[in-house]
Every structure is written in C-alpha cells, then in structure tokens.
Design a protein around this motif. Sequence first.
Motif, PDB file in Angstrom:
ATOM      1  N   CYS A 291       1.096  -1.093  -0.113  1.00 31.81           N
ATOM      2  CA  CYS A 291      -0.257   0.109   0.091  1.00 31.81           C
ATOM      3  C   CYS A 291       1.175   1.093   0.025  1.00 31.81           C
ATOM      4  O   CYS A 291       2.119   0.903   0.306  1.00 31.81           O
ATOM      5  N   SER A 292       0.014   2.792  -0.605  1.00 33.29           N
ATOM      6  CA  SER A 292       0.887   3.452  -0.850  1.00 33.29           C
ATOM      7  C   SER A 292       1.336   3.934   0.675  1.00 33.29           C
ATOM      8  O   SER A 292       0.981   2.927   1.776  1.00 33.29           O
ATOM      9  N   GLU A 293       2.825   4.803   1.186  1.00 37.14           N
ATOM     10  CA  GLU A 293       3.673   5.182   1.930  1.00 37.14           C
ATOM     11  C   GLU A 293       2.042   5.805   2.854  1.00 37.14           C
ATOM     12  O   GLU A 293       1.146   6.771   2.657  1.00 37.14           O
ATOM     13  N   LEU A 294       2.382   6.208   4.455  1.00 32.67           N
ATOM     14  CA  LEU A 294       0.672   6.679   5.568  1.00 32.67           C
ATOM     15  C   LEU A 294       0.828   8.447   4.262  1.00 32.67           C
ATOM     16  O   LEU A 294       2.153   9.259   4.567  1.00 32.67           O
ATOM     17  N   GLY A 295       0.212   8.587   4.110  1.00 31.87           N
ATOM     18  CA  GLY A 295      -0.412  10.175   4.377  1.00 31.87           C
ATOM     19  C   GLY A 295      -0.316  10.379   2.507  1.00 31.87           C
ATOM     20  O   GLY A 295      -1.390  11.087   2.015  1.00 31.87           O
ATOM     21  N   LYS A 296      -0.527   8.989   2.075  1.00 29.21           N
ATOM     22  CA  LYS A 296      -0.509   9.764   0.099  1.00 29.21           C
ATOM     23  C   LYS A 296      -1.416   8.558   0.068  1.00 29.21           C
ATOM     24  O   LYS A 296      -2.027   7.644   0.551  1.00 29.21           O
ATOM     25  N   GLU A 297      -2.636   9.210  -1.411  1.00 23.43           N
ATOM     26  CA  GLU A 297      -3.839   8.293  -1.715  1.00 23.43           C
ATOM     27  C   GLU A 297      -2.809   6.279  -1.349  1.00 23.43           C
ATOM     28  O   GLU A 297      -2.268   6.233  -2.643  1.00 23.43           O
ATOM     29  N   GLY A 298      -4.041   5.642  -0.885  1.00 22.30           N
ATOM     30  CA  GLY A 298      -3.629   4.281  -0.822  1.00 22.30           C
ATOM     31  C   GLY A 298      -3.449   3.791  -0.069  1.00 22.30           C
ATOM     32  O   GLY A 298      -3.557   2.521  -0.385  1.00 22.30           O
ATOM     33  N   ASP A 299      -2.695   4.531   1.080  1.00 25.94           N
ATOM     34  CA  ASP A 299      -2.505   3.931   2.371  1.00 25.94           C
ATOM     35  C   ASP A 299      -2.813   3.443   2.803  1.00 25.94           C
ATOM     36  O   ASP A 299      -3.277   2.930   4.157  1.00 25.94           O
ATOM     37  N   PHE A 300      -4.735   4.317   2.948  1.00 28.60           N
ATOM     38  CA  PHE A 300      -5.400   2.904   4.183  1.00 28.60           C
ATOM     39  C   PHE A 300      -7.254   2.874   2.309  1.00 28.60           C
ATOM     40  O   PHE A 300      -7.773   3.934   2.735  1.00 28.60           O
ATOM     41  N   ASN A 301      -7.679   1.890   2.778  1.00 24.00           N
ATOM     42  CA  ASN A 301      -8.251   1.473   1.536  1.00 24.00           C
ATOM     43  C   ASN A 301      -9.373   0.608   2.212  1.00 24.00           C
ATOM     44  O   ASN A 301      -9.096  -0.172   3.116  1.00 24.00           O
ATOM     45  N   LEU A 302     -10.631   0.465   1.796  1.00 25.21           N
ATOM     46  CA  LEU A 302     -11.492  -0.392   1.931  1.00 25.21           C
ATOM     47  C   LEU A 302     -11.859  -1.903   0.582  1.00 25.21           C
ATOM     48  O   LEU A 302     -12.571  -0.677   0.299  1.00 25.21           O
ATOM     49  N   VAL A 303     -11.926  -2.594   1.290  1.00 24.50           N
ATOM     50  CA  VAL A 303     -11.763  -3.530  -0.314  1.00 24.50           C
ATOM     51  C   VAL A 303     -12.263  -4.524  -0.696  1.00 24.50           C
ATOM     52  O   VAL A 303     -12.606  -5.315   0.616  1.00 24.50           O
ATOM     53  N   ASP A 304     -13.688  -5.003  -1.077  1.00 25.34           N
ATOM     54  CA  ASP A 304     -13.606  -5.993  -1.438  1.00 25.34           C
ATOM     55  C   ASP A 304     -13.241  -7.026  -2.351  1.00 25.34           C
ATOM     56  O   ASP A 304     -12.768  -6.531  -3.600  1.00 25.34           O
ATOM     57  N   LEU A 305     -12.199  -7.975  -1.157  1.00 25.28           N
ATOM     58  CA  LEU A 305     -10.923  -8.979  -3.120  1.00 25.28           C
ATOM     59  C   LEU A 305     -12.073  -9.819  -4.080  1.00 25.28           C
ATOM     60  O   LEU A 305     -11.297 -10.252  -4.023  1.00 25.28           O
ATOM     61  N   SER A 306     -12.898  -9.962  -3.512  1.00 27.84           N
ATOM     62  CA  SER A 306     -13.620 -11.769  -3.823  1.00 27.84           C
ATOM     63  C   SER A 306     -13.990 -10.689  -5.328  1.00 27.84           C
ATOM     64  O   SER A 306     -14.778 -11.645  -5.900  1.00 27.84           O
ATOM     65  N   GLN A 307     -14.076  -9.660  -5.899  1.00 23.25           N
ATOM     66  CA  GLN A 307     -14.531  -9.084  -7.068  1.00 23.25           C
ATOM     67  C   GLN A 307     -13.124  -8.438  -7.877  1.00 23.25           C
ATOM     68  O   GLN A 307     -13.276  -7.169  -8.899  1.00 23.25           O
ATOM     69  N   TYR A 308     -12.417  -8.801  -7.734  1.00 21.02           N
ATOM     70  CA  TYR A 308     -10.769  -8.807  -8.231  1.00 21.02           C
ATOM     71  C   TYR A 308     -10.381 -10.011  -8.611  1.00 21.02           C
ATOM     72  O   TYR A 308     -10.622 -11.037  -7.455  1.00 21.02           O
ATOM     73  N   MET A 309     -10.413 -10.280 -10.035  1.00 20.97           N
ATOM     74  CA  MET A 309      -9.997 -11.380 -10.878  1.00 20.97           C
ATOM     75  C   MET A 309      -8.782 -11.523 -11.097  1.00 20.97           C
ATOM     76  O   MET A 309      -8.021 -10.489 -11.627  1.00 20.97           O
ATOM     77  N   LEU A 310      -8.205 -12.806 -10.326  1.00 16.51           N
ATOM     78  CA  LEU A 310      -6.793 -13.428 -10.841  1.00 16.51           C
ATOM     79  C   LEU A 310      -7.098 -14.905 -11.781  1.00 16.51           C
ATOM     80  O   LEU A 310      -7.294 -15.597 -11.783  1.00 16.51           O
ATOM     81  N   ALA A 311      -5.938 -14.764 -12.833  1.00 14.99           N
ATOM     82  CA  ALA A 311      -5.876 -15.875 -13.456  1.00 14.99           C
ATOM     83  C   ALA A 311      -4.653 -16.165 -13.591  1.00 14.99           C
ATOM     84  O   ALA A 311      -3.739 -15.406 -14.236  1.00 14.99           O
ATOM     85  N   TYR A 312      -4.363 -17.454 -13.853  1.00 17.03           N
ATOM     86  CA  TYR A 312      -2.954 -17.474 -13.730  1.00 17.03           C
ATOM     87  C   TYR A 312      -3.430 -19.116 -14.616  1.00 17.03           C
ATOM     88  O   TYR A 312      -3.945 -20.074 -14.471  1.00 17.03           O
ATOM     89  N   LYS A 313      -1.535 -19.520 -14.922  1.00 11.54           N
ATOM     90  CA  LYS A 313      -1.508 -20.354 -15.722  1.00 11.54           C
ATOM     91  C   LYS A 313      -1.200 -21.549 -15.025  1.00 11.54           C
ATOM     92  O   LYS A 313      -0.011 -21.204 -14.148  1.00 11.54           O
ATOM     93  N   GLY A 314      -1.487 -23.011 -14.118  1.00 12.64           N
ATOM     94  CA  GLY A 314      -1.078 -23.714 -13.214  1.00 12.64           C
ATOM     95  C   GLY A 314       0.509 -24.132 -13.338  1.00 12.64           C
ATOM     96  O   GLY A 314       1.279 -24.465 -14.683  1.00 12.64           O
ATOM     97  N   GLY A 315       1.560 -23.841 -11.966  1.00 15.26           N
ATOM     98  CA  GLY A 315       2.708 -24.035 -12.099  1.00 15.26           C
ATOM     99  C   GLY A 315       3.709 -22.956 -12.437  1.00 15.26           C
ATOM    100  O   GLY A 315       3.521 -22.508 -13.213  1.00 15.26           O
ATOM    101  N   VAL A 316       4.724 -23.358 -11.639  1.00 14.39           N
ATOM    102  CA  VAL A 316       5.885 -22.506 -12.788  1.00 14.39           C
ATOM    103  C   VAL A 316       6.858 -23.516 -13.566  1.00 14.39           C
ATOM    104  O   VAL A 316       7.026 -24.824 -13.545  1.00 14.39           O
ATOM    105  N   ASP A 317       7.211 -22.180 -14.511  1.00 13.10           N
ATOM    106  CA  ASP A 317       8.018 -22.991 -15.938  1.00 13.10           C
ATOM    107  C   ASP A 317       9.563 -22.902 -15.434  1.00 13.10           C
ATOM    108  O   ASP A 317       9.667 -22.137 -15.598  1.00 13.10           O
ATOM    109  N   ALA A 318       9.886 -24.057 -14.943  1.00 12.35           N
ATOM    110  CA  ALA A 318      11.553 -23.539 -14.262  1.00 12.35           C
ATOM    111  C   ALA A 318      12.206 -24.638 -15.084  1.00 12.35           C
ATOM    112  O   ALA A 318      11.611 -26.012 -15.737  1.00 12.35           O
ATOM    113  N   ALA A 319      13.621 -23.940 -15.125  1.00 13.56           N
ATOM    114  CA  ALA A 319      14.579 -24.645 -15.879  1.00 13.56           C
ATOM    115  C   ALA A 319      15.722 -24.527 -15.793  1.00 13.56           C
ATOM    116  O   ALA A 319      16.257 -23.087 -15.096  1.00 13.56           O
TER     117      ALA A 319
END
Length: 419
Positions: free
Chosen positions: A342-370
């Motif tokens: 989050c942002s440093e104290l006093g800057k926009e984004g330091d204090f938030n109220l969020v519904d994280l279920s309304q954020y979509m994360l898509a990922y390709k399962g597993g890490v491609d390691a070599a």
Amino acid sequence: MTKTQRLLARQEQILKDMRALADKESMTPEDIASYEAMETEYDNNEKQISILNKQAKREEDDNKPVNGPILSSVNEPLPKPYKNLVHQLRDIKNAAFGNVSDELIKVQNAMGGNTQVGQDGGFAIQTDFAGMMMASAATAGNILPKLDSYEVTDGSNSVKWVEVDEDDVSESVFGGVKVFWAAEAAKVAATKPTLDERKMELEKLMGFAYATYELEADSSFVNTLYTRAFNLAIQRTLEGAVISGDGIGKPLGFLNSKGKVTIPKEDGQAAGTINWKNISKMYHQALNKSSVTWLMHPDAHEQLDFLDFPVGQGGVPVYLPATQEGQVDRMRGRDILESDHCSELGKEGDFNLVDLSQYMLAYKGGVDAATSIHVQFLTAENCFRFIFRANGMPKRNKALKIKNSTKLRSPFITLATRG
C-alpha cells in the motif's frame, strides 16, 4: 464439410433466428411456435454433436498402436523419477559434460525438451518441483487467497468473460433492464441488459537465480531455500500488482482502476492522519459491506491506536485491536489486513476498504522452471530460470450510482492524499 461442421453452422444460424424473434416488440402465436420449434431443433443438434464427438474419440483411441510410443497428454501423469530438486540439478550438471542419466531423459522427453544440448534451452524441471511453488504461493499471504482466482487450462493463453456493463442502478438494473407497473404507462417499453465482453491475456512473471557447483554438499539446504525464496517472490510480486499494478505487462491494480472511489480528506485535516469521518464515509460508500476488508499500510494501521470519536471537549476510542492470540484486528466488524505494498502514510492508497472477491486473478498452473550451466559457464555457476504466467484486474471498471444519492459506490474505496 463434415456432419459435425454442418451441425455447428446450423446451430449458429438457429441462434441468430431465435434472437431475431425474441427481440420483437410483441411475438405473435406463430412467432412463439417458430421459436419453440427452433429450440427443439437446437437441443436435438446438440445431442447429435455430442454423440459424433464421442464416437470420433473412441475411434481415435482404438486406432492407437498397441506397442507404439506413449504420448503424454494433460490427462496422463508425467514421470517423477527424482525425490527432490537438487538431485535433478546434480544430473543436469553432469549432463552438461555428456553424462545424461536415465531419469533426466524421462523428464526431458515428457516435457518435450532436448536432452543432448543444454544451451539450446536448458533442462526442464520435474513438474512437481515447479508446481509446488505456485501451489504454495497461491494460498500464501493475506491477499491472494481472498481473490477470485481461476487456473487457465493447457492450450489457452487468455481468459474471456461477459459482464454486466452498468454504472447506474437508480432507474434500471443489469445495464438497462426495467419493469413497470401496468397502470403507470399506456405502453410498456422493451428493455434488455447491457453486456460487455472482456478479455485478459496472461503475462510473464520471470525470475533468475545462480548456484555454484557445490550443490552436492548443501543439497537439502538449497532445495528448501529455492522453494521458499521463489514462493515468497511470487506471492509478494502478485500482491503488489493487485494493489497498484499499472496493467502494462502486469495485472491492473485496484488503485489504478476506473471503478475505484476516492474519499477526499476533511477540511483542515492534518497530513498523514486518519479520522473518524474518513472511516465512516469509506464504509458507507462500499458496494457490499458484508464482504469488504480494510487493507492498509502498517504505518496507517498504527494511526488507528490514536483514533477517537469526539464527544464534547474529549473523545472515546473507536478502534479496539485484537487482544487474544490468533484473532485479527477489526473495525466496524470488518477484518484489518496490513501490506507494505500500500502507499506510504499520507498518500492516496495507504488506507483502503476493498472487496477482494471482486478482483479476478487468472494464472497458468505451475511454474515453468529450467536450468543451464552455459549462462555462467566461466564462473562455474548454474543458472535457474522460473517463469510464472498470470494476470488480473478488478471485475468492475465503473463505480455505481444508486437511487436517491449523489455518492458513488464501489468494491474498492481509498482515502485521498492528506498532505
């Protein structure tokens, strides 16, 4: 054109004809009969297509050679001859000098790699060692487990979905749907929802590490170290992007979303402070109060210890931290989470109220390691490369107006700069 292709083409035409009838201002009995007939034909075609696909699959399986090579597919388990990561790394080092083990050949063949020339692309890491990194990271921390996460299947590099496009529910819902009391209008107008197709391409999250040839002496240590290190790196990088990513080659953070609502500071409010009016306004402009979480920088969390509600010349405390081990600090009945992303104290984004279920994360399962010894050959070091593919964004890209109010609601509320 095959029978399946003809049926699919017919299905597409049926849907268009059904839509044309459904969109009419008023459907006649003949229209309704035609619609029902097309609906029956569509269902019958779907059954035929399913039968044809199953039959084709049976014939394909029956034609496979009994003694021929076994081709790995997403439904077939990949070989796992190694007990831990470092044992495979030791074999990779030996393979660079021409001593290729049977175990390494099994892994490389299954992953489609080259077992003879490591510099052509490195050696693939056994799938369970790569996969356990993401499996751990996806459930780690305070933020990622609360997201609406989806694993993208093999063969796809993006996700598509359709959402309701709306920014005002004061007169309609679902972007335009209305109903009327019959006595209020001589003629009831037709309405329909407004939908928006959205697409999200997966992006690459890459990391590199080096290790010397003295792996044999510290094998258990290196195995644990690499797993923990990349777990943490993936977790922290994803969490930072969910909060403040710019959406360019990485997820779009909610702080950069068009759908967030920013609560202005109070008149005369001192720099870097948080007061009761800030909290009250943020809470009441949350779209769904039952699923929101306070998300703030640790320095902003500290400010709550000195927060009170003014009464006369004094005040009373409004925030009581958890006093028992295992409990989570709460305010207005909602959990408080800390994150230094989050942002440093006093800057926009330091204090938030969020519904994280309304954020979509898509990922390709597993890490491609070599890994390969050729990158740092002169310094006698192995190079390890890790690639994880993911992307994310808030589900809503507009704040919402409700009836009889000028205040916008959103799943993502933040406090403006106080400086």
